[in-house]
Design a protein around this motif. Structure first.
Motif, mmCIF file in Angstrom:
data_model
loop_
_atom_site.group_PDB
_atom_site.id
_atom_site.type_symbol
_atom_site.label_atom_id
_atom_site.label_comp_id
_atom_site.label_asym_id
_atom_site.label_seq_id
_atom_site.Cartn_x
_atom_site.Cartn_y
_atom_site.Cartn_z
ATOM 1 N N HIS A 72 0.841 -1.192 0.000
ATOM 2 C CA HIS A 72 0.000 0.000 0.000
ATOM 3 C C HIS A 72 0.877 1.242 0.000
ATOM 4 C CE1 HIS A 72 0.843 -0.288 4.377
ATOM 5 N NE2 HIS A 72 0.726 1.035 4.345
ATOM 6 N N ASP A 124 0.956 5.571 1.190
ATOM 7 C CA ASP A 124 0.344 6.687 1.893
ATOM 8 C C ASP A 124 0.033 7.757 0.850
ATOM 9 O OD1 ASP A 124 0.856 5.448 4.365
ATOM 10 O OD2 ASP A 124 2.843 6.341 4.474
ATOM 11 N N ARG A 184 -3.957 9.186 4.076
ATOM 12 C CA ARG A 184 -4.667 7.913 4.122
ATOM 13 C C ARG A 184 -3.860 6.848 3.392
ATOM 14 N NH1 ARG A 184 -6.672 10.076 7.624
ATOM 15 N NH2 ARG A 184 -8.879 10.588 8.001
ATOM 16 N N GLN A 185 -4.181 5.570 3.661
ATOM 17 C CA GLN A 185 -3.463 4.453 3.056
ATOM 18 C C GLN A 185 -4.398 3.716 2.106
ATOM 19 O OE1 GLN A 185 -3.630 4.826 6.555
ATOM 20 N NE2 GLN A 185 -1.841 6.120 6.240
ATOM 21 N N GLY A 219 5.875 5.542 -0.089
ATOM 22 C CA GLY A 219 5.837 4.086 -0.104
ATOM 23 C C GLY A 219 6.335 3.582 -1.447
ATOM 24 N N SER A 273 -2.307 8.287 10.801
ATOM 25 C CA SER A 273 -3.564 8.302 10.062
ATOM 26 C C SER A 273 -4.666 7.660 10.889
ATOM 27 C CB SER A 273 -3.413 7.592 8.715
ATOM 28 O OG SER A 273 -4.622 7.631 7.993
ATOM 29 N N CYS A 279 -2.902 0.876 10.270
ATOM 30 C CA CYS A 279 -2.513 1.411 8.961
ATOM 31 C C CYS A 279 -1.006 1.425 8.729
ATOM 32 C CB CYS A 279 -3.084 2.815 8.761
ATOM 33 S SG CYS A 279 -2.200 4.133 9.639
ATOM 34 N N THR A 292 1.144 3.989 9.290
ATOM 35 C CA THR A 292 1.743 5.286 8.995
ATOM 36 C C THR A 292 2.722 5.727 10.066
ATOM 37 O OG1 THR A 292 -0.222 5.991 7.765
ATOM 38 C CG2 THR A 292 1.235 7.730 8.543
#
Length: 326
Positions: free
Chosen positions: A42, A44, A53-54, A97, A274, A280, A282
């Protein structure tokens, strides 16, 4: 440039994949290649409002752009609504990422399970399994076909690979049969809402303990862990401890009912987060000293034992001082 650096990307395509699900194609603004990625990864995404958000990558690895798909969540915290309500085509966003806490693990047979928008990483896993020549099957459940993204892509991919495709609409997935039929040496990879993953774990624990299960949830479990502060192994609040920021030598006290993230932000308000509930990734931070206590849903038991990093939004500390790479 590393995966921890922010990159500027342009939204070059926006398309509707299902009711309430929009896909975005993100092309590097500077034309330089984006980092390679594997299924389950994933990124960010920093939206125009500054919200981070992811989103799971769901395109084809090796393509010059990244593709993500976003479900509009009526009870969400605003990120999905911003994507759906903002004229993003042609806009520049920042991404970071990819990172992967949900890779396709080795198995003699892959049972891929998707609930709703959980199809995004699972579809990428089906593609990767096909490219490897691995045996796989896909179970995809949702409330209505009109709200289920990538159904046609999943069906075509399964047909071309000779893989079973089980589509379940308007009713729960048949978890007892699914778990029962996993062959020896097989493994389950599942992404979906917390209820689905909890039911799947319960079924495995009752019927086939030890069957490998790898999961990723796409929404909060609703525990409120971040709001109430981190807790110890038996549910009691952590005692106060100190956190040292290795980059500056500064220290800050983390008191009961306060998260490490909240305390650190009194010194470093720029530290990103996040979900703030440990799912998540982050806020994942390297640990340089001390004994962290993990409360996230991302790290494996092996990664937790290594204590190399932690999610500071929900984690705690079993020693008097924790040294973080900040």
């Amino acid at each position: 440039m590393t995966v921890s650096d922010w990159r500027a990307v342009t939204v070059t395509r926006l398309g509707w994949e299902a009711d309430g699900v929009v896909s975005l194609v993100l092309t590097p603004t500077d034309g330089a290649p984006l980092p390679e990625w594997d299924a389950g990864a994933h990124i960010d995404v920093r939206l125009p409002s500054g919200t981070v958000r992811q989103y799971s990558l769901c395109g084809e690895p090796g393509e010059p752009a990244y593709t993500v798909a976003v479900l509009r969540e009526a009870d969400g915290r605003g990120g999905s609504a911003e994507i759906h309500d903002t004229a993003l085509i042609g806009r520049t966003l920042s991404i970071r990422g990819p990172r992967n806490h949900f890779p396709l693990e080795s198995a003699t047979h892959h049972v891929l399970v998707a609930g709703g928008i959980g199809i995004t990483p699972v579809l990428a896993m089906a593609r990767e399994a096909t490219a490897r020549g691995d045996s796989w099957e896909l179970h995809y459940g949702g409330r209505a076909t009109t709200t289920m993204a990538f159904v046609d892509q999943a069906r075509v991919l399964a047909e071309s690979a000779g893989a079973p495709f089980h589509l379940r609409v308007g009713q729960p997935l048949d978890l007892p049969a699914l778990v029962r039929d996993v062959p020896e040496g097989g493994a389950i990879h599942a992404c979906g809402p917390p209820g689905l993953l909890a039911a799947l774990r319960q079924e495995i624990d009752g019927a086939r303990p030890g069957l490998p299960l790898y999961t990723e949830q796409f929404t909060s479990a609703g525990t409120g862990a971040a709001a109430s502060g981190p807790e110890g192994a038996h549910g009691e609040p952590f005692e106060a401890f100190e956190v040292e920021l290795a980059g500056t030598g500064e220290t800050v006290a983390v008191t009961p009912g306060t998260s490490i993230l909240e305390a650190v932000r009194t010194l470093r308000p720029d530290v990103l987060s996040s979900c703030e509930e440990g799912f998540c990734g982050t806020c994942e931070t390297k640990v340089l000293g001390g004994t962290p206590v993990h409360a996230d849903t991302i790290l494996s038991e092996q990664e937790r034992a290594q204590n190399a990093s932690m999610m500071i939004c929900v984690g705690g500390c079993a020693s008097q001082r924790l040294i973080l790479d900040l």
